[in-house]
Design an enzyme around this catalytic site. Sequence first.
Site, mmCIF file in Angstrom:
data_model
loop_
_atom_site.group_PDB
_atom_site.id
_atom_site.type_symbol
_atom_site.label_atom_id
_atom_site.label_comp_id
_atom_site.label_asym_id
_atom_site.label_seq_id
_atom_site.Cartn_x
_atom_site.Cartn_y
_atom_site.Cartn_z
ATOM 1 C CB CYS A 70 -0.818 0.114 1.270
ATOM 2 S SG CYS A 70 -2.404 -0.546 1.148
ATOM 3 C CG HIS A 124 -0.421 3.394 4.748
ATOM 4 N ND1 HIS A 124 -0.951 2.191 4.354
ATOM 5 C CD2 HIS A 124 -0.047 3.239 6.031
ATOM 6 C CE1 HIS A 124 -0.886 1.349 5.370
ATOM 7 N NE2 HIS A 124 -0.334 1.958 6.389
#
Length: 494
Positions: A70, A124
């Site tokens: 991610c 994130h």
Amino acid sequence: MQHYHIWVNIICLCGRTQITRCADMRPQIGAYEGPDFPSPVHPKMYTPNIDALAKKSLLLKKAFVQQALCNPSRSSLLTSRRPDTTHIYDLIHYFRRVGGNFTTIPQYFKQNGYMTVGMGKIFHPGEAASDNDDPISWSVPYFHAKSAPYFEKEHSWMAIPRSEYEQKPLPDMILADNAVRVLQTVAPAAKSGQQPFFVAVGFHKPHLPFVFREEFLDLYPMKDIQLPDNEYAPVNMPDVAWYNFSYLRSYGDISKLNASGEINTTFAPSVVKDLRRAYYSAVSYTDSLIGQVMQELDNLGLANNTIVSFWGDHGWELGEHGEWCKHSNFENAVHAPMMIHIPDSTDNGIITEQLTEFVDLFPTLVEAAGLKPLPLCPEDSTKTILCTEGQSLMPLVTNPNLPLKKAVFSQYPRTVGNQAVMGYTLRTQQYRYTEWPAFNKSPIYKPDWSRLYGIELYNHTDDPEENYNHAYDVSYVKIRAMLSSLLHNGWRHS
Ligand SMILES: *[C@@H]1O[C@H](CO)[C@@H](O)[C@H](O)[C@H]1NC(C)=O
Ligand SMILES: *[C@@H]1O[C@H](CO)[C@@H](O)[C@H](O)[C@H]1NC(C)=O
Ligand SMILES: *[C@@H]1O[C@H](CO)[C@@H](O)[C@H](O)[C@H]1NC(C)=O
Ligand SMILES: *[C@@H]1O[C@H](CO)[C@@H](O)[C@H](O)[C@H]1NC(C)=O
Ligand SMILES: *[C@@H]1O[C@H](CO)[C@@H](O)[C@H](O)[C@H]1NC(C)=O
Ligand SMILES: *[C@@H]1O[C@H](CO)[C@@H](O)[C@H](O)[C@H]1NC(C)=O
């Protein structure tokens, strides 16, 4: 005509309090049916809303992320710079602290007069990875669904009955409702020409745990679910390429099974099938929420003026190779969906099989919206706040058969003993080639190509599943030398 942006992306749930691996949508979507599908063994996918968007988009069938995790993938896409420039390889660093004060996609639109609104998972989340969603990128405070009860680590998947989710909506349901409200709020100023918008909606699913509304399970009867046809690691794979799927094994129900995560040991067939079925259901559940947002865009009369981009932040192994999650350089980990609807330009649907990269999205959106183009980044762009290490994909709108790149690049870090190693991989139309050199983070962020911990070479023409590593085959010596030089020369020369 005016262009607005909505940016729906499918993603992963990294709980706001936990620091975990995250994100997860491979091109397991009806629109990808055919040779670009992540596995030849799958039920018919039910993704009518994403398919409808694909039908009027530039559908990038061979788009690759720069790292299959991610935070690295998102930091790279959002700044249009690669991990060796953002210096983001994990979930706990923030590019502005360790890479440079780089301009992001929403930030650039904000600087150009757009109202930028973000929600869910775009950066994130958390303090460490993004100072809580990179506040400088947004015109208004960021939105997260405040609903925690479904985040626990006991179950890798859960089908939530109607009686329960009507009482206690799932986080992405709250997110879709919020997206609808936001669109209603920003629509008048956009339509009157007062201020365009850039709305980013970051759905968390289909990330682990695969939690979805129960009715989506019915779309995938157990009898249609199959095991992958390659449950073994590639022949001659170097150990360094392997990820032990510890993240999946950390869920309570999976942990109980005592799986070691070692090469060529996977779960019992019933467990593999349950996980595959739950993943498909989570994809269809997410598709329905995307449909809700797209419908509102239509209702507001904005669909024909709004550029919509849709992407997943990386792929996922669903038991292929006996492998799970991402955290690797395999095709299934680095290949992810991406499509862009540009009103008037792509309405009839354009499909391209050309190689593209996630760093290309920023310059593409900028060109599609008619903003000032981004310059190419210099070799050292630490101090250059606005530039790109990708290129605009708009030429593919005019000619989807135009080869833009000879190769596309991804990477993944490992530690062998005490030695930091970086797996650098490239994909050409025919091959995937990977080297795992020692890597010096400090002070230069450069590989030492003379100290290799493994080499992989897969021939996609007859082995799209990457089951045979030919790196050490005599008959591949010439092609290996060519690919190695392409890899060492890097993206600037491809
Ligand atoms: C980063 O750049 C922005 C403008 O793009 C500026 O407002 C901010 O102060 C800069 N931050 C640092 C730490 O230099
Ligand atoms: C895994 O299984 C494949 C297929 O049977 C075999 O070729 C390979 O050598 C095995 N790998 C290891 C590390 O055992
Ligand atoms: C699995 O891999 C992780 C790193 O990805 C490592 O921290 C962990 O020790 C490994 N576990 C086993 C049992 O090898
Ligand atoms: C897993 O290991 C635990 C502790 O050794 C044991 O009690 C349990 O029966 C094992 N479960 C399976 C499925 O092997
Ligand atoms: C939007 O565009 C589509 C395709 O070009 C067209 O069929 C539709 O009528 C348009 N809708 C509006 C509200 O203009
Ligand atoms: C890759 O596979 C194709 C199809 O089987 C074959 O024509 C080609 O020669 C292979 N590449 C090499 C280097 O052997």
